[in-house]
Design a protein around this motif. Structure first.
Motif, PDB file in Angstrom:
ATOM      1  N   PHE A  17      -9.716   3.062   2.609  1.00  0.00           N
ATOM      2  CA  PHE A  17      -9.185   3.616   1.368  1.00  0.00           C
ATOM      3  C   PHE A  17      -7.717   3.960   1.552  1.00  0.00           C
ATOM      4  CE2 PHE A  17     -13.702   4.479   1.083  1.00  0.00           C
ATOM      5  CZ  PHE A  17     -13.982   4.147  -0.229  1.00  0.00           C
ATOM      6  N   LEU A  18      -6.897   3.589   0.586  1.00  0.00           N
ATOM      7  CA  LEU A  18      -5.489   3.954   0.551  1.00  0.00           C
ATOM      8  C   LEU A  18      -5.445   5.371  -0.018  1.00  0.00           C
ATOM      9  CD1 LEU A  18      -2.816   2.572   1.218  1.00  0.00           C
ATOM     10  CD2 LEU A  18      -2.627   1.951  -1.171  1.00  0.00           C
ATOM     11  N   PHE A  19      -5.449   6.373   0.859  1.00  0.00           N
ATOM     12  CA  PHE A  19      -5.655   7.776   0.482  1.00  0.00           C
ATOM     13  C   PHE A  19      -4.407   8.391  -0.144  1.00  0.00           C
ATOM     14  CE2 PHE A  19      -5.916  12.298   1.085  1.00  0.00           C
ATOM     15  CZ  PHE A  19      -7.246  12.587   0.817  1.00  0.00           C
ATOM     16  N   THR A  71     -15.700   4.016  -5.108  1.00  0.00           N
ATOM     17  CA  THR A  71     -14.601   4.864  -5.553  1.00  0.00           C
ATOM     18  C   THR A  71     -14.675   6.196  -4.825  1.00  0.00           C
ATOM     19  OG1 THR A  71     -14.726   3.861  -7.745  1.00  0.00           O
ATOM     20  CG2 THR A  71     -13.496   5.923  -7.556  1.00  0.00           C
ATOM     21  N   LEU A  72     -13.596   6.537  -4.145  1.00  0.00           N
ATOM     22  CA  LEU A  72     -13.465   7.849  -3.532  1.00  0.00           C
ATOM     23  C   LEU A  72     -12.891   8.761  -4.606  1.00  0.00           C
ATOM     24  CD1 LEU A  72     -13.275   9.879  -1.135  1.00  0.00           C
ATOM     25  CD2 LEU A  72     -11.029   8.890  -0.640  1.00  0.00           C
ATOM     26  N   GLN A  73     -13.619   9.803  -4.961  1.00  0.00           N
ATOM     27  CA  GLN A  73     -13.153  10.720  -5.997  1.00  0.00           C
ATOM     28  C   GLN A  73     -11.858  11.394  -5.552  1.00  0.00           C
ATOM     29  OE1 GLN A  73     -14.668  10.724  -8.979  1.00  0.00           O
ATOM     30  NE2 GLN A  73     -16.026   9.200  -8.095  1.00  0.00           N
ATOM     31  N   THR A 128      -6.131   5.299   4.999  1.00  0.00           N
ATOM     32  CA  THR A 128      -4.781   4.875   5.350  1.00  0.00           C
ATOM     33  C   THR A 128      -3.817   5.543   4.384  1.00  0.00           C
ATOM     34  OG1 THR A 128      -4.880   2.918   3.929  1.00  0.00           O
ATOM     35  CG2 THR A 128      -5.532   2.634   6.235  1.00  0.00           C
ATOM     36  N   VAL A 129      -2.560   5.603   4.782  1.00  0.00           N
ATOM     37  CA  VAL A 129      -1.520   6.235   3.975  1.00  0.00           C
ATOM     38  C   VAL A 129      -0.734   5.132   3.276  1.00  0.00           C
ATOM     39  CG1 VAL A 129       0.509   7.723   4.061  1.00  0.00           C
ATOM     40  CG2 VAL A 129      -1.384   8.123   5.624  1.00  0.00           C
TER      41      VAL A 129
END
Length: 193
Positions: A17-19, A71-73, A128-129
């Motif tokens: 996930f691109l956090f 999907t990460l909320q 990941t950033v």
């Protein structure tokens, strides 16, 4: 972890996930049926309130594939060192009937029984950033979020406004390695105390 089973394969092997703080993040998984039989799969996670999975169960035609969107909320804070301990489990089984509707599948399809083979694949979650969030010269390792800052930089951070320090995820990371500090509002600027 993850990878290929005899019935289905999953790509990629990790959920990346691109956090970004306060934003939903998405990751797609491709599930491929490697057999001449209909295959049913079900997705489980260790953090069901944190993720939205569609479809979380489905049937795949022989030699066909399916895409799952996870999907990460939106998160209010970064995890320590950007490490995530969440895991996903994908169970799959061969279907004897050629039904293509999940509603017609018996509820005990994924229960482990003596005469039933249930394949299980575990996937780990990686954050990941986004590129451009950090200046590469100020970070020695994105994985451990180790920063190279001198005492002058630390003083600058202590006296800077939020706009000067950067986006919210950087403020959270800064606070994770600075000596105990508190953000507060002074006039129109928020500063570190």
């Amino acid at each position: 972890m993850g990878g290929s089973g005899t019935l289905i394969s999953i790509y990629p092997e990790d959920l990346t996930f691109l956090f970004e703080l306060d934003k939903r993040c998405y990751c797609n998984l491709k599930v491929v049926n490697n057999s001449e039989h209909h295959a049913a799969f079900k997705v489980k996670t260790t953090s069901p309130r944190k993720y939205f999975v569609r479809p979380n169960a489905s049937i795949i035609q022989p030699w066909d594939s399916c895409t799952i969107t996870i999907t990460l909320q939106a998160q209010k804070e970064c995890p320590p060192n950007m490490q995530c301990k969440d895991k996903f489990l994908i169970q799959s089984t061969k279907l004897v009937a050629t039904s293509t509707d999940m509603d017609e599948i018996p509820p005990n399809t994924f229960n482990k029984e003596v005469d039933k083979v249930i394949e299980e694949m575990k996937l780990k979650v990686v954050y990941t950033v986004p590129s451009g969030s950090f200046d590469d010269s100020s970070i020695t390792s994105l994985g451990s979020m180790s920063f190279k800052l001198g005492s002058d930089d630390l003083t600058m951070l202590r006296n800077a406004s939020i706009e000067e320090v950067g986006p919210p995820h950087l403020r959270t990371l800064c606070c994770s390695w600075l000596p105990p500090c508190r953000w507060y509002r002074k006039g129109k600027k928020e500063v570190v105390a």
